[in-house]
Design a protein around this motif. Structure first.
Motif, PDB file in Angstrom:
ATOM      1  N   GLY A 265      41.347  -7.444  43.590  1.00 56.62           N
ATOM      2  CA  GLY A 265      40.214  -7.671  42.705  1.00 56.62           C
ATOM      3  C   GLY A 265      40.088  -6.593  41.644  1.00 56.62           C
ATOM      4  N   LEU A 266      40.241  -5.327  42.042  1.00 52.49           N
ATOM      5  CA  LEU A 266      40.136  -4.219  41.097  1.00 52.49           C
ATOM      6  C   LEU A 266      41.313  -4.204  40.126  1.00 52.49           C
ATOM      7  CD1 LEU A 266      38.900  -1.491  43.605  1.00 52.49           C
ATOM      8  CD2 LEU A 266      37.539  -2.689  41.889  1.00 52.49           C
ATOM      9  N   LYS A 267      42.492  -4.497  40.650  1.00 53.03           N
ATOM     10  CA  LYS A 267      43.684  -4.528  39.800  1.00 53.03           C
ATOM     11  C   LYS A 267      43.602  -5.658  38.781  1.00 53.03           C
ATOM     12  CE  LYS A 267      48.745  -4.668  40.068  1.00 53.03           C
ATOM     13  NZ  LYS A 267      49.926  -4.817  40.964  1.00 53.03           N
ATOM     14  N   ALA A 268      43.140  -6.835  39.230  1.00 54.86           N
ATOM     15  CA  ALA A 268      43.020  -7.981  38.327  1.00 54.86           C
ATOM     16  C   ALA A 268      42.007  -7.693  37.219  1.00 54.86           C
ATOM     17  CB  ALA A 268      42.605  -9.220  39.114  1.00 54.86           C
ATOM     18  N   PHE A 269      40.916  -6.998  37.566  1.00 54.31           N
ATOM     19  CA  PHE A 269      39.934  -6.627  36.550  1.00 54.31           C
ATOM     20  C   PHE A 269      40.559  -5.720  35.505  1.00 54.31           C
ATOM     21  CE2 PHE A 269      36.727  -3.694  34.889  1.00 54.31           C
ATOM     22  CZ  PHE A 269      35.798  -4.579  34.366  1.00 54.31           C
ATOM     23  N   ALA A 270      41.290  -4.707  35.963  1.00 48.23           N
ATOM     24  CA  ALA A 270      41.919  -3.766  35.031  1.00 48.23           C
ATOM     25  C   ALA A 270      42.951  -4.455  34.149  1.00 48.23           C
ATOM     26  CB  ALA A 270      42.570  -2.625  35.814  1.00 48.23           C
ATOM     27  N   GLU A 271      43.624  -5.457  34.700  1.00 50.33           N
ATOM     28  CA  GLU A 271      44.675  -6.169  33.965  1.00 50.33           C
ATOM     29  C   GLU A 271      44.145  -7.395  33.222  1.00 50.33           C
ATOM     30  OE1 GLU A 271      47.617  -7.028  36.927  1.00 50.33           O
ATOM     31  OE2 GLU A 271      48.239  -4.925  37.105  1.00 50.33           O
ATOM     32  N   LYS A 272      42.837  -7.626  33.311  1.00 49.68           N
ATOM     33  CA  LYS A 272      42.169  -8.737  32.617  1.00 49.68           C
ATOM     34  C   LYS A 272      42.804 -10.084  32.959  1.00 49.68           C
ATOM     35  CE  LYS A 272      40.684  -5.762  28.795  1.00 49.68           C
ATOM     36  NZ  LYS A 272      40.688  -5.533  27.324  1.00 49.68           N
ATOM     37  N   ARG A 273      42.926 -10.333  34.248  1.00 48.84           N
ATOM     38  CA  ARG A 273      43.479 -11.603  34.723  1.00 48.84           C
ATOM     39  C   ARG A 273      42.679 -12.088  35.922  1.00 48.84           C
ATOM     40  NH1 ARG A 273      45.978 -10.662  39.501  1.00 48.84           N
ATOM     41  NH2 ARG A 273      46.780  -8.543  39.880  1.00 48.84           N
ATOM     42  N   LYS A 274      42.906 -13.329  36.299  1.00 50.82           N
ATOM     43  CA  LYS A 274      42.227 -13.910  37.453  1.00 50.82           C
ATOM     44  C   LYS A 274      42.869 -13.404  38.737  1.00 50.82           C
ATOM     45  CE  LYS A 274      40.877 -18.423  39.340  1.00 50.82           C
ATOM     46  NZ  LYS A 274      40.961 -19.893  39.152  1.00 50.82           N
ATOM     47  N   PRO A 275      42.081 -12.952  39.707  1.00 52.45           N
ATOM     48  CA  PRO A 275      42.673 -12.456  40.966  1.00 52.45           C
ATOM     49  C   PRO A 275      43.259 -13.588  41.798  1.00 52.45           C
ATOM     50  CG  PRO A 275      40.290 -12.458  41.109  1.00 52.45           C
ATOM     51  CD  PRO A 275      40.619 -12.797  39.692  1.00 52.45           C
ATOM     52  N   ILE A 276      44.241 -13.242  42.583  1.00 59.71           N
ATOM     53  CA  ILE A 276      44.859 -14.178  43.522  1.00 59.71           C
ATOM     54  C   ILE A 276      44.537 -13.687  44.927  1.00 59.71           C
ATOM     55  CG2 ILE A 276      47.003 -15.230  44.321  1.00 59.71           C
ATOM     56  CD1 ILE A 276      48.158 -14.615  41.514  1.00 59.71           C
ATOM     57  N   TRP A 277      43.622 -14.386  45.591  1.00 57.34           N
ATOM     58  CA  TRP A 277      43.126 -13.922  46.881  1.00 57.34           C
ATOM     59  C   TRP A 277      44.047 -14.333  48.026  1.00 57.34           C
ATOM     60  CZ3 TRP A 277      39.990 -10.604  45.184  1.00 57.34           C
ATOM     61  CH2 TRP A 277      39.037 -10.870  44.199  1.00 57.34           C
ATOM     62  N   LYS A 278      44.049 -13.499  49.044  1.00 56.18           N
ATOM     63  CA  LYS A 278      44.786 -13.786  50.271  1.00 56.18           C
ATOM     64  C   LYS A 278      43.815 -14.144  51.390  1.00 56.18           C
ATOM     65  CE  LYS A 278      48.706 -10.740  49.220  1.00 56.18           C
ATOM     66  NZ  LYS A 278      49.515  -9.582  49.678  1.00 56.18           N
ATOM     67  N   ASN A 279      44.316 -14.814  52.414  1.00 59.11           N
ATOM     68  CA  ASN A 279      43.472 -15.092  53.577  1.00 59.11           C
ATOM     69  C   ASN A 279      43.059 -13.786  54.236  1.00 59.11           C
ATOM     70  OD1 ASN A 279      43.795 -17.893  53.287  1.00 59.11           O
ATOM     71  ND2 ASN A 279      45.676 -17.887  54.481  1.00 59.11           N
ATOM     72  N   PRO A 280      41.816 -13.691  54.678  1.00 62.05           N
ATOM     73  CA  PRO A 280      41.378 -12.477  55.381  1.00 62.05           C
ATOM     74  C   PRO A 280      42.126 -12.303  56.703  1.00 62.05           C
ATOM     75  CG  PRO A 280      39.516 -13.860  54.738  1.00 62.05           C
ATOM     76  CD  PRO A 280      40.746 -14.679  54.568  1.00 62.05           C
ATOM     77  N   ALA A 281      42.235 -11.059  57.117  1.00 59.23           N
ATOM     78  CA  ALA A 281      42.804 -10.782  58.430  1.00 59.23           C
ATOM     79  C   ALA A 281      41.837 -11.267  59.504  1.00 59.23           C
ATOM     80  CB  ALA A 281      43.057  -9.297  58.595  1.00 59.23           C
TER      81      ALA A 281
END
Length: 283
Positions: A265-281
Protein backbone atom coordinates in the motif's frame (compact mmCIF):
# COMPACT_ATOMS: atom_id res chain seq x y z
CA UNK A 1 -14.26 -16.55 -9.27
CA UNK A 2 -16.54 -19.47 -10.10
CA UNK A 3 -18.44 -21.60 -7.63
CA UNK A 4 -16.18 -24.54 -8.44
CA UNK A 5 -13.12 -22.70 -7.10
CA UNK A 6 -14.20 -23.25 -3.49
CA UNK A 7 -15.33 -26.29 -1.57
CA UNK A 8 -17.45 -25.24 1.41
CA UNK A 9 -18.52 -27.91 3.90
CA UNK A 10 -21.49 -30.09 3.11
CA UNK A 11 -24.84 -28.58 4.08
CA UNK A 12 -28.55 -29.17 3.53
CA UNK A 13 -30.69 -27.31 1.03
CA UNK A 14 -31.90 -24.99 3.81
CA UNK A 15 -29.08 -22.65 2.76
CA UNK A 16 -27.35 -21.89 -0.52
CA UNK A 17 -23.68 -20.92 -0.86
CA UNK A 18 -22.17 -19.27 -3.92
CA UNK A 19 -19.22 -17.08 -4.91
CA UNK A 20 -20.53 -14.34 -7.23
CA UNK A 21 -17.32 -12.34 -7.48
CA UNK A 22 -13.71 -12.49 -6.42
CA UNK A 23 -13.15 -12.73 -2.65
CA UNK A 24 -16.93 -12.70 -1.93
CA UNK A 25 -19.20 -15.42 -0.54
CA UNK A 26 -22.98 -15.18 -0.84
CA UNK A 27 -24.92 -17.03 1.86
CA UNK A 28 -28.64 -17.39 1.14
CA UNK A 29 -31.27 -18.56 3.60
CA UNK A 30 -33.28 -21.05 1.55
CA UNK A 31 -36.63 -21.85 3.15
CA UNK A 32 -38.77 -19.42 1.11
CA UNK A 33 -42.07 -21.20 1.78
CA UNK A 34 -41.47 -20.63 5.51
CA UNK A 35 -40.15 -17.07 4.96
CA UNK A 36 -36.69 -18.45 5.76
CA UNK A 37 -37.60 -19.10 9.40
CA UNK A 38 -34.61 -20.58 11.19
CA UNK A 39 -34.45 -24.25 12.15
CA UNK A 40 -31.73 -25.93 14.26
CA UNK A 41 -30.46 -27.71 11.14
CA UNK A 42 -30.30 -24.45 9.21
CA UNK A 43 -28.44 -22.76 12.06
CA UNK A 44 -25.90 -25.59 12.17
CA UNK A 45 -25.40 -25.34 8.40
CA UNK A 46 -24.75 -21.61 8.68
CA UNK A 47 -22.26 -22.11 11.50
CA UNK A 48 -20.37 -24.74 9.58
CA UNK A 49 -20.15 -22.60 6.44
CA UNK A 50 -19.23 -19.37 8.27
CA UNK A 51 -16.54 -21.13 10.31
CA UNK A 52 -15.08 -22.39 7.02
CA UNK A 53 -15.39 -18.92 5.45
CA UNK A 54 -13.54 -17.34 8.37
CA UNK A 55 -10.65 -19.77 7.85
CA UNK A 56 -10.40 -19.29 4.05
CA UNK A 57 -7.80 -16.54 3.36
CA UNK A 58 -9.00 -15.78 -0.17
CA UNK A 59 -12.57 -14.96 0.96
CA UNK A 60 -12.76 -11.45 2.35
CA UNK A 61 -16.47 -10.48 2.54
CA UNK A 62 -19.73 -12.38 3.08
CA UNK A 63 -23.16 -11.20 1.94
CA UNK A 64 -26.19 -12.68 3.72
CA UNK A 65 -29.62 -12.66 2.08
CA UNK A 66 -32.88 -14.61 1.89
CA UNK A 67 -34.49 -16.57 -0.93
CA UNK A 68 -37.95 -15.40 -1.97
CA UNK A 69 -39.94 -12.54 -0.45
CA UNK A 70 -38.39 -12.45 3.03
CA UNK A 71 -34.93 -12.12 4.54
CA UNK A 72 -35.71 -14.16 7.65
CA UNK A 73 -38.90 -14.44 9.69
CA UNK A 74 -36.96 -15.40 12.82
CA UNK A 75 -37.23 -18.71 14.64
CA UNK A 76 -39.53 -21.41 13.31
CA UNK A 77 -42.27 -20.91 15.91
CA UNK A 78 -44.10 -24.09 14.90
CA UNK A 79 -41.02 -26.16 15.78
CA UNK A 80 -40.45 -24.06 18.90
CA UNK A 81 -44.01 -24.72 20.05
CA UNK A 82 -43.44 -28.45 19.67
CA UNK A 83 -40.29 -28.25 21.81
CA UNK A 84 -42.14 -26.26 24.48
CA UNK A 85 -44.96 -28.80 24.53
CA UNK A 86 -42.34 -31.51 25.00
CA UNK A 87 -40.81 -29.76 28.01
CA UNK A 88 -37.89 -28.16 26.16
CA UNK A 89 -37.95 -24.78 27.96
CA UNK A 90 -34.83 -25.34 30.08
CA UNK A 91 -32.90 -26.67 27.10
CA UNK A 92 -33.87 -23.64 25.00
CA UNK A 93 -32.58 -21.31 27.70
CA UNK A 94 -29.38 -23.32 28.14
CA UNK A 95 -28.73 -23.23 24.40
CA UNK A 96 -28.59 -19.43 24.52
CA UNK A 97 -25.36 -19.67 26.53
CA UNK A 98 -24.07 -22.70 24.67
CA UNK A 99 -24.48 -21.24 21.17
CA UNK A 100 -22.21 -18.22 21.62
CA UNK A 101 -22.55 -17.02 18.01
CA UNK A 102 -26.23 -16.34 18.63
CA UNK A 103 -29.21 -16.68 16.32
CA UNK A 104 -28.29 -18.44 13.10
CA UNK A 105 -24.65 -18.30 14.21
CA UNK A 106 -24.70 -14.59 13.28
CA UNK A 107 -26.54 -12.40 15.82
CA UNK A 108 -23.74 -12.53 18.43
CA UNK A 109 -20.89 -13.63 16.19
CA UNK A 110 -17.73 -11.98 17.53
CA UNK A 111 -14.91 -14.25 16.38
CA UNK A 112 -14.89 -13.11 12.75
CA UNK A 113 -13.15 -9.93 11.64
CA UNK A 114 -14.32 -10.27 8.04
CA UNK A 115 -17.03 -7.82 6.91
CA UNK A 116 -20.61 -9.08 6.71
CA UNK A 117 -23.21 -7.34 4.56
CA UNK A 118 -26.94 -7.95 5.03
CA UNK A 119 -28.89 -7.76 1.77
CA UNK A 120 -32.38 -7.48 3.24
CA UNK A 121 -34.73 -8.38 0.40
CA UNK A 122 -37.94 -8.43 2.45
CA UNK A 123 -39.20 -8.92 5.98
CA UNK A 124 -36.78 -9.42 8.88
CA UNK A 125 -38.48 -10.35 12.14
CA UNK A 126 -37.29 -11.54 15.55
CA UNK A 127 -34.02 -13.40 15.15
CA UNK A 128 -33.85 -12.26 11.53
CA UNK A 129 -33.81 -8.68 12.78
CA UNK A 130 -31.23 -9.56 15.44
CA UNK A 131 -29.09 -11.03 12.66
CA UNK A 132 -28.99 -7.84 10.60
CA UNK A 133 -28.20 -5.78 13.72
CA UNK A 134 -24.91 -7.68 13.95
CA UNK A 135 -23.98 -7.16 10.30
CA UNK A 136 -21.51 -4.42 9.44
CA UNK A 137 -23.50 -2.96 6.56
CA UNK A 138 -27.23 -3.27 5.89
CA UNK A 139 -28.89 -2.69 2.53
CA UNK A 140 -32.68 -3.06 2.53
CA UNK A 141 -35.40 -3.11 -0.10
CA UNK A 142 -37.96 -0.32 -0.13
CA UNK A 143 -40.72 -2.77 0.84
CA UNK A 144 -38.80 -4.42 3.69
CA UNK A 145 -40.56 -4.60 7.06
CA UNK A 146 -38.51 -4.97 10.23
CA UNK A 147 -39.59 -5.92 13.74
CA UNK A 148 -38.67 -7.46 17.06
CA UNK A 149 -42.16 -8.79 17.89
CA UNK A 150 -41.08 -11.31 20.52
CA UNK A 151 -43.23 -9.77 23.28
CA UNK A 152 -46.31 -10.50 21.17
CA UNK A 153 -45.48 -14.22 21.34
CA UNK A 154 -44.41 -14.43 24.98
CA UNK A 155 -40.72 -14.71 24.14
CA UNK A 156 -37.78 -12.29 24.38
CA UNK A 157 -35.31 -10.85 21.84
CA UNK A 158 -32.41 -12.23 23.83
CA UNK A 159 -29.93 -13.18 21.10
CA UNK A 160 -28.11 -9.85 21.02
CA UNK A 161 -30.78 -7.63 19.48
CA UNK A 162 -31.76 -5.68 22.60
CA UNK A 163 -28.36 -4.27 23.66
CA UNK A 164 -27.27 -3.69 20.08
CA UNK A 165 -30.45 -1.81 19.11
CA UNK A 166 -30.26 0.24 22.32
CA UNK A 167 -26.68 1.20 21.50
CA UNK A 168 -27.50 2.16 17.91
CA UNK A 169 -30.88 3.83 18.32
CA UNK A 170 -30.90 4.89 21.96
CA UNK A 171 -33.09 3.68 24.82
CA UNK A 172 -36.36 5.30 23.80
CA UNK A 173 -36.34 4.31 20.14
CA UNK A 174 -35.21 0.79 21.04
CA UNK A 175 -38.10 0.61 23.52
CA UNK A 176 -40.50 1.62 20.78
CA UNK A 177 -39.61 -1.53 18.84
CA UNK A 178 -39.00 -3.88 21.77
CA UNK A 179 -41.84 -3.04 24.17
CA UNK A 180 -44.50 -2.41 21.55
CA UNK A 181 -43.29 -5.14 19.22
CA UNK A 182 -43.66 -2.48 16.54
CA UNK A 183 -43.00 -3.12 12.86
CA UNK A 184 -41.10 -0.38 11.01
CA UNK A 185 -40.26 0.28 7.38
CA UNK A 186 -36.78 0.18 5.89
CA UNK A 187 -36.94 3.96 5.49
CA UNK A 188 -37.67 4.39 9.22
CA UNK A 189 -34.87 1.94 10.05
CA UNK A 190 -32.48 4.15 8.09
CA UNK A 191 -33.72 7.62 9.02
CA UNK A 192 -35.00 7.26 12.60
CA UNK A 193 -33.41 4.14 14.06
CA UNK A 194 -30.07 4.21 12.23
CA UNK A 195 -29.36 0.52 11.61
CA UNK A 196 -29.96 0.43 7.84
CA UNK A 197 -27.29 2.03 5.66
CA UNK A 198 -29.17 2.27 2.38
CA UNK A 199 -32.69 1.67 1.04
CA UNK A 200 -33.02 0.66 -2.61
CA UNK A 201 -35.59 -0.94 -4.93
CA UNK A 202 -35.87 -4.67 -4.35
CA UNK A 203 -34.18 -5.47 -7.66
CA UNK A 204 -31.15 -3.44 -6.56
CA UNK A 205 -30.58 -5.00 -3.11
CA UNK A 206 -28.15 -7.74 -4.12
CA UNK A 207 -26.40 -5.70 -6.87
CA UNK A 208 -25.82 -2.92 -4.33
CA UNK A 209 -24.45 -5.37 -1.77
CA UNK A 210 -22.11 -6.82 -4.40
CA UNK A 211 -20.96 -3.33 -5.40
CA UNK A 212 -20.21 -2.47 -1.78
CA UNK A 213 -18.35 -5.75 -1.33
CA UNK A 214 -16.25 -4.91 -4.39
CA UNK A 215 -15.56 -1.46 -2.96
CA UNK A 216 -14.44 -2.97 0.35
CA UNK A 217 -12.18 -5.35 -1.55
CA UNK A 218 -10.37 -2.47 -3.25
CA UNK A 219 -8.82 -1.92 0.18
CA UNK A 220 -6.19 -3.97 1.97
CA UNK A 221 -7.89 -7.03 3.49
CA UNK A 222 -5.44 -6.88 6.40
CA UNK A 223 -6.44 -3.28 7.12
CA UNK A 224 -10.15 -4.00 6.70
CA UNK A 225 -10.10 -6.96 9.08
CA UNK A 226 -8.02 -5.09 11.64
CA UNK A 227 -10.49 -2.20 11.41
CA UNK A 228 -13.48 -4.48 11.96
CA UNK A 229 -11.77 -5.99 15.01
CA UNK A 230 -11.43 -2.45 16.40
CA UNK A 231 -15.15 -1.84 15.84
CA UNK A 232 -16.05 -5.08 17.61
CA UNK A 233 -13.77 -4.20 20.53
CA UNK A 234 -15.30 -0.72 20.77
CA UNK A 235 -18.76 -2.25 21.12
CA UNK A 236 -17.59 -4.72 23.73
CA UNK A 237 -15.30 -2.52 25.83
CA UNK A 238 -16.77 0.98 25.56
CA UNK A 239 -13.67 2.85 26.77
CA UNK A 240 -11.61 4.52 24.04
CA UNK A 241 -8.31 3.80 25.79
CA UNK A 242 -9.19 0.17 26.53
CA UNK A 243 -10.27 -0.31 22.92
CA UNK A 244 -7.05 1.18 21.51
CA UNK A 245 -4.87 -1.00 23.73
CA UNK A 246 -6.87 -4.15 23.06
CA UNK A 247 -6.81 -3.44 19.34
CA UNK A 248 -3.05 -2.91 19.27
CA UNK A 249 -2.67 -6.26 21.02
CA UNK A 250 -5.11 -8.06 18.70
CA UNK A 251 -3.95 -10.67 16.21
CA UNK A 252 -5.50 -8.69 13.35
CA UNK A 253 -3.55 -5.55 14.27
CA UNK A 254 -0.27 -7.42 14.63
CA UNK A 255 -0.83 -9.12 11.27
CA UNK A 256 -1.65 -5.83 9.53
CA UNK A 257 1.57 -4.16 10.69
CA UNK A 258 3.68 -7.16 9.64
CA UNK A 259 1.88 -7.88 6.37
CA UNK A 260 3.06 -7.62 2.79
CA UNK A 261 -0.02 -5.48 2.17
CA UNK A 262 1.14 -2.57 4.33
CA UNK A 263 4.36 -2.51 2.33
CA UNK A 264 2.42 -2.77 -0.95
CA UNK A 265 0.00 0.00 0.00
CA UNK A 266 2.77 2.46 0.90
CA UNK A 267 4.85 1.53 -2.13
CA UNK A 268 1.87 1.89 -4.48
CA UNK A 269 1.14 5.34 -3.04
CA UNK A 270 4.73 6.46 -3.61
CA UNK A 271 4.67 5.06 -7.15
CA UNK A 272 1.22 6.57 -7.88
CA UNK A 273 -0.36 3.28 -8.89
CA UNK A 274 -3.16 1.01 -7.72
CA UNK A 275 -2.04 -1.50 -5.05
CA UNK A 276 -2.23 -5.22 -5.69
CA UNK A 277 -3.38 -6.88 -2.48
CA UNK A 278 -2.52 -10.37 -1.31
CA UNK A 279 -4.62 -12.72 0.79
CA UNK A 280 -4.05 -12.18 4.51
CA UNK A 281 -2.09 -14.76 6.44
CA UNK A 282 -4.17 -17.11 8.55
CA UNK A 283 -4.48 -15.99 12.15
Amino acid sequence: MTNGSYYPPAHTDQIKVSFPQEHVMLLTFNRPKSLNAMTPIMAQDIKSVLDWFDDEPSLWVVIVTGEGRAFCAGADLIEWNKRQAGGGASKDQGDLKKHTDGFGSISRRYSSSKPMIAAVNGGAFGGGMETILNCDLVIASEDAKLALPEVKRGVVAIQGGMPRLARIAGHQLASEMLLLGKTISATEAASRFGFVNKVVPKSEVLPTALAWAAEINQNSPDSVQSTKRALLLANRLGSVEDTVIAHVDSEESKRAFASANIQEGLKAFAEKRKPIWKNPAKL
